[in-house]
Design a protein around this motif. Structure first.
Motif: not given
Lengths: 347, 347
Positions: A239, A254-257, A283-287, A289, B276-277, B281, B283
């Motif tokens: 990243l 941002a799917c996974g880390m 940059m966007e995190g998501f889940v 579900f 973020l995940i 969120v 950003m």
């Protein structure tokens, strides 16, 4: 007279820090289960569990509960919980009947009595491998779908980078992006995986990140004009290098880390986050579900692509519940080639 | 016969690393300027410079050019360039005439001959302090406006945190958010600034981050139900603490990272980006230059609010070009209280 059978289970021992080990789980044959529904209790189903899914996020459930995390920690002394495919043996729930196939969250055990069926989806299409419902047709597939279309906001002709690209999510993201008209490069951790990316999944380019001394240079080599979209499955150093190579108005899903899941107590640092500003990056995190309401739409899109051979999917299947711990741990050193599945029973 | 006058300048000496010093700039009275337009050259304007703006991003221009940065580095041996307000003394440019007032990028000098007028906007409203065009009615004001409405996607009743909240951008962001119906908390670096935030700008709460041993605890105290929106002007440790306190589906507007501008060679690390995940969120980095087409709409909104006293603005003004270097350097230890302005001439 109700039949009582042995019910092998994989029990989660206790919260851990650091890298997970197979000894953090224990296989037991001590438990039994009555293959009959409890009397006077509605809304319950009894399942025979067929396929278990090993997914990177599961390491985060082995940690003492993390404030704000998206999924519950495992319970020490209880079975591991993961996604899987199961057959309904009996049901007192109006939505399920004997013989139904379902996917969703199930315990790592041969048979389950499921009281909370809220995560279960009925499998309607069986002209594909059942195990696909742990992968391309299950949680990882939906993740790739919403991540690509909803979070990445792709445009035809854009450049896209996918990390952990041969994994359960990555391989589908890359193929969706190619069908959409993007230029797609993937990274993976072995020559075999890189070959898969280029020759089986049709990525434009792929590289073995373990062979690159300098990830920034590697990315500059494959993206001389920069990266428009980064589908991040790994976080960490990759990243950081990507942030230096994003184009203006680029997007990072941002799917996974996975690189961080074994270091949650001391997460690796990101140094180049400031580049979000000059590069105007979102940059966007998501889940996934949050998006399950779109599952029927996803199936409508993906099933024909599978049947027409326009999308392919590679699974790495081990046989037997007793091999599930090794399969799960293997994810964190990238031993799996493709989606990691555990087959407990075929039907 | 053309008048030739002394033209005091602040010259940028050479690229630096680390914390900037006044000695990185030199004030010179050696230069002169002819107060007449060059013959046979159209599209040029001659200005008397009235107000200079000291803005945090300017430290990043003192660095050797950074790949992908949003603004050019200063040129060693040439004047510092920043935003400012100027009066047109003469013009061969069709869009400007003698007596016009403009704001935009100007050199740190008493008079300028400007060939590239592309950054200049004509000032149409003079019933407000002219210096406002370095702040609330200039680049920082537009930054607050687009940052809040376009990047933060606010909803009434949401909780918002603003760092560097008494600064040129922060004070307006907080007031816009209050008018919009958000619960707003700001951080700043002194008791005086915290008082301003609470008593002059109407923030719901404010705290002095320098007095907090644990930023995470401080944020939990002010946001027991979490943060929906973070307007980030500082980056670094505060961002890391905020990431632990964001609500699901929250938004972070990455506006600036003043804590990092003096450490660009070794940017401070962010550890909690993984949050973020689970917190879903978004950003987003942004640069105000992309939004200048909305400037007329912004003025239409903000001028009545200023006239009606619904929005207020605090400036920290020093007199004289010779004090500009000290004023600029002061930003990086937070010596300014409000928007830092340098008055060179009043008219």
């Amino acid at each position: 007279m109700a039949e009582v059978v042995r019910n092998k289970q994989v029990i989660f021992k206790d919260y851990i820090n650091g890298f997970p080990k197979t000894s953090d789980m224990v296989l037991t044959s001590d438990a039994t289960i009555c293959l009959e529904l409890p009397k006077n209790e509605g809304g319950v189903i009894l399942t025979k569990n067929l396929y278990l899914s090993c997914d990177p996020y599961m390491r985060t459930c082995m940690q003492r509960p993390i404030d704000g995390w998206f999924i519950d920690a495992f319970t020490p002394g209880s079975p591991i919980i993961g996604h899987g495919v199961a057959k309904v043996l009996d049901s007192s729930h109006p939505d399920f009947k004997k013989g139904d196939l379902v996917w969703g969250l199930i315990n790592w055990e041969e048979y389950s009595l499921i009281k909370d069926t809220s995560s279960l989806m009925k499998i309607q299409h069986t002209d594909v491998p059942l195990s696909y419902y742990t992968g391309i047709l299950g949680m990882p597939g939906m993740t790739a779908y919403v991540g690509f279309y909803d979070i990445c906001s792709p445009k035809k002709g854009e450049t896209m980078f996918v990390s952990a690209a041969s994994g359960a999510v990555g391989q589908l993201v890359g193929q969706l992006a190619k069908l959409y008209g993007c230029y797609v490069v993937g990274s993976a951790g072995s020559k075999e995986k890189v070959d898969l990316l280029k020759n089986k999944f049709g990525f434009d380019e792929a590289f073995n990140y373990k062979e690159e001394k300098d990830l920034d240079s590697a990315l500059k080599r494959y993206f001389p004009n920069g990266i428009d979209i980064y589908f991040d499955n790994v976080g960490g150093k990759m990243l950081d290098a990507v942030l230096l190579n994003m184009n203006r108005h680029g997007r990072i899903a941002a799917c996974g880390m996975v690189s961080q899941y074994t270091k949650l107590d001391e997460p690796e640092s990101t140094h180049n986050l400031i580049m979000l500003i000059p590069k105007r990056v979102k940059m966007e995190g998501f889940v996934v579900f949050d998006y399950y309401h779109s599952y029927p739409k996803f199936l409508e899109m993906i099933l024909p692509l599978i049947h027409e051979g326009k999308i392919t999917y590679v699974e790495d299947t081990v046989e037997g519940l007793e091999n599930a711990p090794t399969a799960l741990i293997g994810l964190y050193s990238g031993l799996n080639v493709g989606k990691q599945v555990v087959a407990i029973a075929r039907a």
